[in-house]
Write a protein that holds these residues in place. Structure first.
Motif, PDB file in Angstrom:
ATOM      1  N   GLY A   1      14.141  15.004  31.399  1.00 57.09           N
ATOM      2  CA  GLY A   1      13.792  13.660  31.861  1.00 57.09           C
ATOM      3  C   GLY A   1      12.644  13.006  31.121  1.00 57.09           C
ATOM      4  O   GLY A   1      11.926  12.201  31.695  1.00 57.09           O
ATOM      5  N   SER A   2      12.440  13.357  29.857  1.00 57.87           N
ATOM      6  CA  SER A   2      11.340  12.746  29.106  1.00 57.87           C
ATOM      7  C   SER A   2      11.859  12.203  27.780  1.00 57.87           C
ATOM      8  O   SER A   2      11.644  12.807  26.735  1.00 57.87           O
ATOM      9  N   PRO A   3      12.606  11.096  27.815  1.00 54.94           N
ATOM     10  CA  PRO A   3      13.112  10.524  26.567  1.00 54.94           C
ATOM     11  C   PRO A   3      11.957  10.166  25.632  1.00 54.94           C
ATOM     12  O   PRO A   3      10.951   9.629  26.064  1.00 54.94           O
ATOM     13  N   LYS A   4      12.125  10.491  24.355  1.00 54.20           N
ATOM     14  CA  LYS A   4      11.053  10.305  23.379  1.00 54.20           C
ATOM     15  C   LYS A   4      10.857   8.818  23.083  1.00 54.20           C
ATOM     16  O   LYS A   4      11.801   8.111  22.781  1.00 54.20           O
ATOM     17  N   GLN A   5       9.598   8.350  23.182  1.00 52.93           N
ATOM     18  CA  GLN A   5       9.286   6.976  22.836  1.00 52.93           C
ATOM     19  C   GLN A   5       9.034   6.860  21.347  1.00 52.93           C
ATOM     20  O   GLN A   5       8.491   7.782  20.723  1.00 52.93           O
ATOM     21  N   ALA A   6       9.415   5.736  20.771  1.00 56.80           N
ATOM     22  CA  ALA A   6       9.120   5.489  19.365  1.00 56.80           C
ATOM     23  C   ALA A   6       7.603   5.429  19.166  1.00 56.80           C
ATOM     24  O   ALA A   6       6.868   4.986  20.046  1.00 56.80           O
ATOM     25  N   VAL A   7       7.145   5.917  18.017  1.00 52.80           N
ATOM     26  CA  VAL A   7       5.726   5.854  17.686  1.00 52.80           C
ATOM     27  C   VAL A   7       5.434   4.439  17.179  1.00 52.80           C
ATOM     28  O   VAL A   7       5.973   4.011  16.157  1.00 52.80           O
TER      29      VAL A   7
ATOM     30  N   ARG B   1       0.903   8.607  25.434  1.00 53.07           N
ATOM     31  CA  ARG B   1       2.240   8.999  24.968  1.00 53.07           C
ATOM     32  C   ARG B   1       2.250  10.356  24.265  1.00 53.07           C
ATOM     33  O   ARG B   1       3.307  10.813  23.827  1.00 53.07           O
ATOM     34  N   LYS B   2       1.054  10.955  24.126  1.00 56.19           N
ATOM     35  CA  LYS B   2       0.926  12.258  23.441  1.00 56.19           C
ATOM     36  C   LYS B   2       1.525  12.186  22.029  1.00 56.19           C
ATOM     37  O   LYS B   2       2.308  13.037  21.615  1.00 56.19           O
ATOM     38  N   GLN B   3       1.118  11.153  21.296  1.00 57.39           N
ATOM     39  CA  GLN B   3       1.601  10.950  19.933  1.00 57.39           C
ATOM     40  C   GLN B   3       0.446  11.020  18.949  1.00 57.39           C
ATOM     41  O   GLN B   3      -0.709  10.771  19.303  1.00 57.39           O
ATOM     42  N   HIS B   4       0.758  11.380  17.713  1.00 61.88           N
ATOM     43  CA  HIS B   4      -0.277  11.517  16.681  1.00 61.88           C
ATOM     44  C   HIS B   4       0.361  11.331  15.311  1.00 61.88           C
ATOM     45  O   HIS B   4       1.592  11.249  15.185  1.00 61.88           O
ATOM     46  N   PHE B   5      -0.485  11.274  14.270  1.00 66.75           N
ATOM     47  CA  PHE B   5       0.006  10.986  12.933  1.00 66.75           C
ATOM     48  C   PHE B   5       0.744  12.151  12.282  1.00 66.75           C
ATOM     49  O   PHE B   5       1.314  11.994  11.196  1.00 66.75           O
TER      50      PHE B   5
ATOM     51  N   THR C   1      -8.798   9.896  12.311  1.00 62.66           N
ATOM     52  CA  THR C   1      -9.774   9.994  13.391  1.00 62.66           C
ATOM     53  C   THR C   1      -9.033  10.280  14.706  1.00 62.66           C
ATOM     54  O   THR C   1      -7.811  10.149  14.785  1.00 62.66           O
ATOM     55  N   ASN C   2      -9.799  10.633  15.722  1.00 62.09           N
ATOM     56  CA  ASN C   2      -9.236  10.871  17.054  1.00 62.09           C
ATOM     57  C   ASN C   2      -9.506   9.709  18.001  1.00 62.09           C
ATOM     58  O   ASN C   2      -9.411   9.870  19.224  1.00 62.09           O
ATOM     59  N   ASP C   3      -9.834   8.547  17.456  1.00 62.64           N
ATOM     60  CA  ASP C   3     -10.103   7.393  18.305  1.00 62.64           C
ATOM     61  C   ASP C   3      -8.836   7.002  19.063  1.00 62.64           C
ATOM     62  O   ASP C   3      -7.766   6.865  18.468  1.00 62.64           O
ATOM     63  N   PRO C   4      -8.943   6.788  20.388  1.00 61.49           N
ATOM     64  CA  PRO C   4      -7.751   6.461  21.179  1.00 61.49           C
ATOM     65  C   PRO C   4      -7.252   5.036  20.997  1.00 61.49           C
ATOM     66  O   PRO C   4      -6.114   4.733  21.355  1.00 61.49           O
ATOM     67  N   GLY C   5      -8.084   4.152  20.440  1.00 64.02           N
ATOM     68  CA  GLY C   5      -7.664   2.761  20.275  1.00 64.02           C
ATOM     69  C   GLY C   5      -8.491   2.054  19.233  1.00 64.02           C
ATOM     70  O   GLY C   5      -9.453   2.601  18.674  1.00 64.02           O
ATOM     71  N   LEU C   6      -8.126   0.793  18.982  1.00 64.15           N
ATOM     72  CA  LEU C   6      -8.798   0.007  17.947  1.00 64.15           C
ATOM     73  C   LEU C   6     -10.252  -0.272  18.301  1.00 64.15           C
ATOM     74  O   LEU C   6     -11.115  -0.305  17.412  1.00 64.15           O
ATOM     75  N   GLY C   7     -10.545  -0.463  19.574  1.00 63.19           N
ATOM     76  CA  GLY C   7     -11.921  -0.725  19.988  1.00 63.19           C
ATOM     77  C   GLY C   7     -12.853   0.405  19.598  1.00 63.19           C
ATOM     78  O   GLY C   7     -13.929   0.196  19.025  1.00 63.19           O
ATOM     79  N   GLU C   8     -12.420   1.638  19.906  1.00 61.25           N
ATOM     80  CA  GLU C   8     -13.240   2.812  19.562  1.00 61.25           C
ATOM     81  C   GLU C   8     -13.335   2.980  18.048  1.00 61.25           C
ATOM     82  O   GLU C   8     -14.394   3.331  17.514  1.00 61.25           O
TER      83      GLU C   8
END
Length: 201
Positions: free
Chosen positions: A46-52, A129-133, A188-195
């Motif tokens: 039940g965890s369809p993969k989301q596009a990055v 989303r538990k996604q990374h590069f 980097t491990n920044d979670p978003g653009l602000g950080e």
């Protein structure tokens, strides 16, 4: 002829391109394709993969510092108040050939107080989303002379960026009245653009 850059390499943009003004910063990437077995397991549980969803942005620095959120050019602020840096719009999937996102820069008109434009890419909602590069391949940044669509230089990011949620692709900067580009390739491990932008404060 396009110059192929390595990580950490710098190149002059204006020296070999007389009268250079408008440039296109093209960025691209592909999502690593999941094996069919992984897709089946994901659907069973039940965890369809989301596009990055990778988002390119430009961080404009004044005397090497980020001082105002208005100096962020991204999908939520497509045009800098000076009119010299323009984001061409968000690509939600990275699908298709060529550049996935483009940022236009009018080097000749960038206000003098801005000395550097940092080109970054972050993954939208990477933490949630538990996604990374490590899930991205074939990432590149290229600079194109908008007068003739000639590619001046290209940097293909080939390091292992597994676990990284944001990337500093490169920097367009002014040095002694000459515009240059530096291939950075720093994850980097920044979670978003602000950080990510606060790294330059």
């Amino acid at each position: 002829m396009s110059i192929s850059l390595q990580k950490g390499q710098k190149v002059s943009l204006s020296k070999d391109n007389a009268g250079l003004s408008n440039i296109i910063v093209g960025l691209g990437w592909d999502e690593v394709q999941q094996s069919s077995g992984g897709k089946i397991l994901g659907s069973l549980f039940g965890s369809p993969k989301q596009a990055v969803d990778c988002d390119a942005s430009a961080i404009m620095l004044r005397n090497g510092k980020f001082v105002d959120k208005a100096d962020l050019v991204y999908f939520g602020n497509l045009r800098h108040q000076s009119g010299t840096v323009t984001h061409q719009g968000d690509n939600l999937t990275g699908a298709g050939e060529g550049d996935d996102e483009q940022i236009m820069i009018d080097l000749a008109r960038v206000p003098q107080e801005y000395d550097k434009i940092v080109i970054v890419v972050n993954i939208y909602q990477a933490v949630q989303r538990k996604q990374h590069f490590g899930m991205i391949q074939n990432a590149f940044v290229r600079l194109v002379d908008a007068r003739n669509n000639n590619e001046m230089c290209r940097y293909n990011l080939t390091d292992n960026y597994s676990g990284m949620t944001a990337m500093i692709f490169g920097e367009v900067y002014r040095h002694n009245d000459e515009w240059k580009f530096s291939a950075v390739g720093q994850g980097t491990n920044d979670p978003g653009l602000g950080e990510l932008s606060r790294r330059f404060c």
